[in-house]
Design an enzyme around this catalytic site. Structure first.
Site, mmCIF file in Angstrom:
data_model
loop_
_atom_site.group_PDB
_atom_site.id
_atom_site.type_symbol
_atom_site.label_atom_id
_atom_site.label_comp_id
_atom_site.label_asym_id
_atom_site.label_seq_id
_atom_site.Cartn_x
_atom_site.Cartn_y
_atom_site.Cartn_z
ATOM 1 N N CYS A 24 -14.145 -36.915 -26.209
ATOM 2 C CA CYS A 24 -13.759 -35.846 -26.808
ATOM 3 C C CYS A 24 -13.137 -34.680 -25.657
ATOM 4 C CB CYS A 24 -14.637 -35.015 -27.782
ATOM 5 S SG CYS A 24 -14.736 -35.837 -29.308
ATOM 6 N N CYS A 109 -22.202 -35.639 -30.142
ATOM 7 C CA CYS A 109 -21.444 -34.884 -29.913
ATOM 8 C C CYS A 109 -21.208 -33.989 -31.122
ATOM 9 C CB CYS A 109 -20.082 -35.797 -29.676
ATOM 10 S SG CYS A 109 -18.400 -34.818 -29.547
ATOM 11 N N CYS A 112 -17.037 -35.197 -32.612
ATOM 12 C CA CYS A 112 -16.740 -36.392 -33.316
ATOM 13 C C CYS A 112 -17.903 -37.025 -33.761
ATOM 14 C CB CYS A 112 -16.119 -37.303 -32.177
ATOM 15 S SG CYS A 112 -17.455 -38.084 -30.981
ATOM 16 N N ASP A 344 7.006 -69.530 -76.302
ATOM 17 C CA ASP A 344 6.118 -69.564 -77.441
ATOM 18 C C ASP A 344 5.090 -70.715 -77.360
ATOM 19 O OD1 ASP A 344 7.117 -67.122 -78.349
ATOM 20 O OD2 ASP A 344 8.225 -68.114 -79.985
#
Length: 529
Positions: A24, A109, A112, A344
């Protein structure tokens, strides 16, 4: 070569001492090349600590009004008192936060929440790959997707404000876009590991997806203050378990004033006790599509299951006779059947058959040779005398559009056995052979009014050809615009279709048998037998 420079030391030391992991730190320092992120975590931490040990001056941290005020403010006051007694006038970063940098490898952390720590390592990658291999899917590539807890955005915002203020003291700036996105960094680290472990490339266009969903119950309330400040950003949505989606949180963070944010959330963010939890690891394969043409030889078989009020009226259908085999062979979870029109229950489909396509949802097996598809077609045909399939083939989603193209313009050819209440001779029906491109107006038939909107539809009878049978019967061959209701064109549907065979002949007419002779759509491509 270590990616950080002397210019980054101030920010790196600040973040490390407040509980931020090395990866980070790289993100906040704008490291946008992959190699440094890929180092094993412990090695990365050691390298970072070595880099920072050369720092001569202690860094000053100005804590920006954190909510857990009593603990941290007391630490700051004690630090100031101690430093003042020594004749120093600065606050050491090492006194702030619960963890010194040398012990950071033991802590989660604060930005994060462990995503770029534990969940980037080979042990976790192997765990995911074991789940993938056990899933039983066939794949030659994959796309890997992750879902992170929305509170990560709040924590990153807090860390950004902290770093931005510190850099501002050095007349430097840090924009939100200067920070490497968490998902980007995570992909840089994990994609090569997944590719190596599974032996296939990571491809953003792959139909096979492996997804991992993370959660962090301990910090789930991090986002809640945003709802009070920016209520317009958090509105309940269908199929969403929580209003706190990542998009909603980001919208609120872009809207909230910095001073309001700092009053509500600690800056730097608190260090959590535990890493994120993995809520689920899921594998899924995008749909594959099979197309072909079917003939229907039974006058007692609906195209799709005939179920009314939960009760099945007939034991099978065209759809089921085909799809049951495909589901089993492709090992798919479900399917969606579509066709070029429908007949049908009492109508046969002859000639080259009616084009159809089946979407197979989440198939586990997807690779077939043309011979295997041919054998599958034969298996379907051997299983029932009510239908036959031809030109069975794998197609793309885009190709199915050809089946629906020109829905109103394409033509269909029919053969009908007609009854009349009055006795007729051959000369009484010959005039029908001369009628070309007859325009008719059809009000939605009574028999389908429960499922189709009431409307008047203009249709064209391109040509008719008659074949006399006896004084009350004749066979009518006709080519019409697609979407024409043939039964109603014969008997008039109580005047809802004008003109009709009855009105043209001035008789009461009815239809006894109807066959579809051709559906004039040049798709799917014809295959050699």
């Amino acid at each position: 070569m270590f990616p950080l420079t002397e210019e980054n030391k101030h920010v790196a030391q600040l973040l490390l001492n407040t509980g931020t992991c090395p990866r980070c730190i790289f993100r906040f320092c704008g490291v946008d090349f992959h190699a440094p992120y890929k180092l094993p975590y412990k090695e990365l931490l050691n390298e970072l600590q070595k880099f920072l040990e050369t720092e001569k001056d202690e860094l000053i941290l100005e804590v920006m009004n954190p909510p857990p005020k009593k603990i941290r403010l007391q630490e700051l006051e004690d630090s100031i008192d101690n430093l003042s007694q020594n004749g120093e006038g600065r606050i050491s970063v090492s006194h702030v936060g619960s963890t010194a940098s040398k012990n950071s490898n033991l802590n989660v952390c604060n930005v994060c929440l462990g995503i770029l720590q534990e969940f980037c390592e080979k042990d976790f990658i192997k765990k995911v790959c074991q789940k993938v291999e056990a899933s039983g899917f066939e794949f030659t590539s994959l796309v890997f997707s992750v879902s992170f807890p929305p509170q990560l955005s709040v924590r990153e915002h807090a860390a950004w404000l902290l770093v931005k203020q510190e850099m501002g003291k050095q007349s430097l700036s840090l924009g939100r876009d200067d920070i490497v996105q968490l998902k980007e960094a995570y992909k840089w680290i994990t994609h090569p590991l997944f590719s190596e472990e599974l032996g296939v490339p990571i491809d953003g266009k792959s139909l096979f997806e492996v997804s991992v969903v993370f959660a962090h119950p301990e910090t789930v309330e991090d986002c809640h203050f945003l709802a009070a400040i920016c209520p317009d950003c958090f509105k309940p949505a269908k199929n969403k378990q929580s209003v706190f989606t990542r998009m909603a949180v980001m919208k609120a963070l872009n809207k909230i004033k910095e001073e309001d944010f700092l009053k509500q959330f600690p800056c730097p963010p608190n260090s959590p006790k535990a890493v994120c939890a993995v809520l689920e690891i899921e594998c899924a394969h995008g749909a594959v599509f099979v197309a072909g043409r079917y003939n229907k030889y039974s006058r007692n078989l609906p195209q799709t299951p005939w179920i009314i009020d939960g009760e099945r009226k007939l034991e099978s259908s065209v759809e089921e006779l085909i799809s049951d085999h495909l589901l089993a062979v492709f090992k798919a979870e479900s399917f969606n059947f579509s066709s070029s029109g429908r007949e049908d229950v009492d109508v046969r489909t002859l000639g080259n058959g009616r084009p159809f396509a089946i979407e197979l949802v989440n198939p586990h097996r997807v690779h077939f040779t043309s011979q295997e598809i041919k054998e599958l077609q034969q298996k379907i045909n051997n299983s029932s005398n009510k239908i036959q399939v031809r030109d069975l083939q794998l197609v793309t989603r885009e190709a199915i559009g050809h089946m629906k193209e020109g829905e109103e313009e394409k033509t269909k050819t029919y053969s009908a056995l007609i009854w009349t209440n009055k006795a007729i001779q051959k000369k009484d029906i010959e005039f029908l052979n001369d009628i070309k491109d007859l325009k008719i107006d059809q009000k939605t038939p009574l028999r389908v009014l429960h499922r189709r909107p009431l409307a008047v539809r203009a249709r064209v009878i391109h040509f008719m050809e008659t074949q006399y049978v006896d004084e009350h019967h004749f066979r009518l061959h006709l080519k019409t615009q697609a979407g024409t209701y043939i039964k109603e064109f014969v008997h008039g549907d109580f005047g809802r279709t004008k003109p009709n065979i009855g009105s043209l002949m001035n008789v009461t007419a009815d239809i006894l048998e109807l066959d579809v002779e051709s559906v004039d759509v040049d798709w799917p491509p014809a295959l050699d037998d």
